[in-house]
Design an enzyme around this catalytic site. Structure first.
Site, mmCIF file in Angstrom:
data_model
loop_
_atom_site.group_PDB
_atom_site.id
_atom_site.type_symbol
_atom_site.label_atom_id
_atom_site.label_comp_id
_atom_site.label_asym_id
_atom_site.label_seq_id
_atom_site.Cartn_x
_atom_site.Cartn_y
_atom_site.Cartn_z
ATOM 1 N N HIS A 59 -9.489 0.875 4.829
ATOM 2 C CA HIS A 59 -8.080 0.983 5.441
ATOM 3 C C HIS A 59 -8.480 1.801 6.485
ATOM 4 C CE1 HIS A 59 -4.058 2.153 6.235
ATOM 5 N NE2 HIS A 59 -3.627 1.159 5.563
ATOM 6 N N GLY A 85 2.203 1.765 10.596
ATOM 7 C CA GLY A 85 3.346 2.930 10.714
ATOM 8 C C GLY A 85 3.856 3.396 12.079
ATOM 9 N N LYS A 105 0.000 4.148 -0.017
ATOM 10 C CA LYS A 105 -0.688 5.417 0.312
ATOM 11 C C LYS A 105 -0.452 6.815 -0.699
ATOM 12 C CE LYS A 105 0.189 3.156 4.868
ATOM 13 N NZ LYS A 105 0.195 3.508 6.212
ATOM 14 N N SER A 156 3.233 -2.661 10.477
ATOM 15 C CA SER A 156 4.741 -2.616 10.280
ATOM 16 C C SER A 156 5.265 -4.024 9.914
ATOM 17 C CB SER A 156 5.045 -2.206 11.894
ATOM 18 O OG SER A 156 4.429 -0.982 12.197
ATOM 19 N N GLU A 212 -7.054 4.115 7.764
ATOM 20 C CA GLU A 212 -6.721 5.848 7.703
ATOM 21 C C GLU A 212 -8.088 6.326 7.014
ATOM 22 O OE1 GLU A 212 -3.030 5.432 5.656
ATOM 23 O OE2 GLU A 212 -1.851 4.800 7.626
ATOM 24 N N ASN A 222 0.920 -1.212 0.076
ATOM 25 C CA ASN A 222 -0.064 -0.072 -0.171
ATOM 26 C C ASN A 222 0.826 1.109 -0.197
ATOM 27 O OD1 ASN A 222 -1.920 1.932 0.587
ATOM 28 N ND2 ASN A 222 -2.432 1.406 2.670
ATOM 29 N N GLU A 264 -5.650 -5.308 10.253
ATOM 30 C CA GLU A 264 -4.709 -4.392 10.559
ATOM 31 C C GLU A 264 -4.713 -3.635 11.944
ATOM 32 O OE1 GLU A 264 -2.594 -3.147 6.685
ATOM 33 O OE2 GLU A 264 -4.275 -1.898 6.834
HETATM 34 C C1 PEP Z 1 -0.857 -0.143 6.014
HETATM 35 O O1 PEP Z 1 -0.553 1.095 5.394
HETATM 36 O O2 PEP Z 1 -1.626 -1.051 5.675
HETATM 37 C C2 PEP Z 1 0.180 -0.491 6.842
HETATM 38 C C3 PEP Z 1 0.097 -1.934 7.547
HETATM 39 O O3 PEP Z 1 1.411 0.297 7.159
HETATM 40 P P1 PEP Z 1 2.804 -0.261 7.677
HETATM 41 O O4 PEP Z 1 3.089 -1.553 7.071
HETATM 42 O O5 PEP Z 1 3.575 1.166 7.448
HETATM 43 O O6 PEP Z 1 2.739 -0.253 9.026
#
Ligand code: PEP
Length: 252
Positions: A95, A173, A11, A213, A97, A9, A167
């Protein structure tokens, strides 16, 4: 056997030139990778150019969101069939976000997922609890409500076109990964919930990705868990070498 999915992803990062360069760098690093569904999700404006860059490769294209109407007076929205037109096979929906900053709800996730699936896309439906929810013992209740709301009115056939991404919001992040045991516990819960809602065959077939992460040094441990079928990767998917190392977890 469930084919693992490793999805990046991107973003709100990368220009068209940067996104196509990244795909060109990634292609040779994963050309020999078999048995993994590899997906990248650039920004909308880069989709069709990235599709051209990845043509003939084993990399698939996802969008990061979509709308549920096919067309009409909906300024700023993008319909699933336009994503197909741009070369997408997948779309990320719900997601955290988008839930956190853009008012996404289980109801809108559900409408988007149904429209995406009707257009022939694989819908990567995201669920996950916040730190507060985890610390107050609400993880399973939150995941159950999000999942039930997101796949409401789905048939088993529709579900077969969906991928679920667990997630935990506190792990996205932040550099804090859920432990293998924490992730596995929720993945097993999601699979049992799918069994209850859609039957055992659907539960055994559905891919459940972990996101939060994920890095080259923790992917192998996560993938060793029986109910973790892949990863949705943010930060570590932005560089070809780290993303390739995650994709090639079986040989590292
Ligand atoms: C994501 O954006 O879905 C995500 C898991 O980000 P990160 O791997 O940076 O934690």
């Amino acid at each position: 056997m469930r084919t693992p999915v490793i999805a990046g992803n991107w973003k709100l990062f990368k220009t068209i030139a940067e996104a196509t360069a990244m795909v060109n760098e990634l292609k040779p690093l994963v050309a020999g990778t078999v048995g993994v569904e590899i997906v990248v999700a650039p920004v909308f404006t880069a989709l069709s150019r990235v599709a051209e860059a990845m043509a003939g490769s084993n990399i698939r294209l996802a969008a990061q969101d979509c709308y549920w109407e096919e067309e009409g007076a909906f300024t700023g929205e993008v319909a699933p069939k336009l994503l197909v037109d741009a070369g997408c096979s997948h779309v990320i929906i719900g997601h955290s976000e988008r839930r956190q900053y853009f008012g996404e709800t289980d109801e809108t996730v559900n409408k988007k997922a149904k429209a995406a699936i009707a257009a022939g896309l694989s819908a990567i439906v995201c669920v996950g609890e916040t730190l507060d929810e985890r610390e107050s013992g609400k993880t399973f209740a939150v995941i159950e409500a999000q999942l039930k709301g997101s796949v409401a009115d789905f048939s088993a056939n529709m579900l077969a076109q969906a991928i679920i991404a667990y997630e935990p919001v506190w792990a996205i992040g932040t550099g804090k990964t859920a432990s293998e045991a924490q992730a596995q516990e929720v993945h097993a819960f999601i699979r049992s919930l799918v069994a209850k809602l859609f039957g055992q065959a659907s539960a055994e077939a559905i891919r459940i990705l972990y996101g939060g992460s994920v890095k080259p040094d923790n992917i192998k441990g996560l993938m060793s868990q029986p109910d973790i079928d892949g990863a949705l990767v943010g930060g570590a998917s932005l560089k070809a070498d780290s993303f390739a190392a995650i994709i090639n977890f079986q040989s590292n």
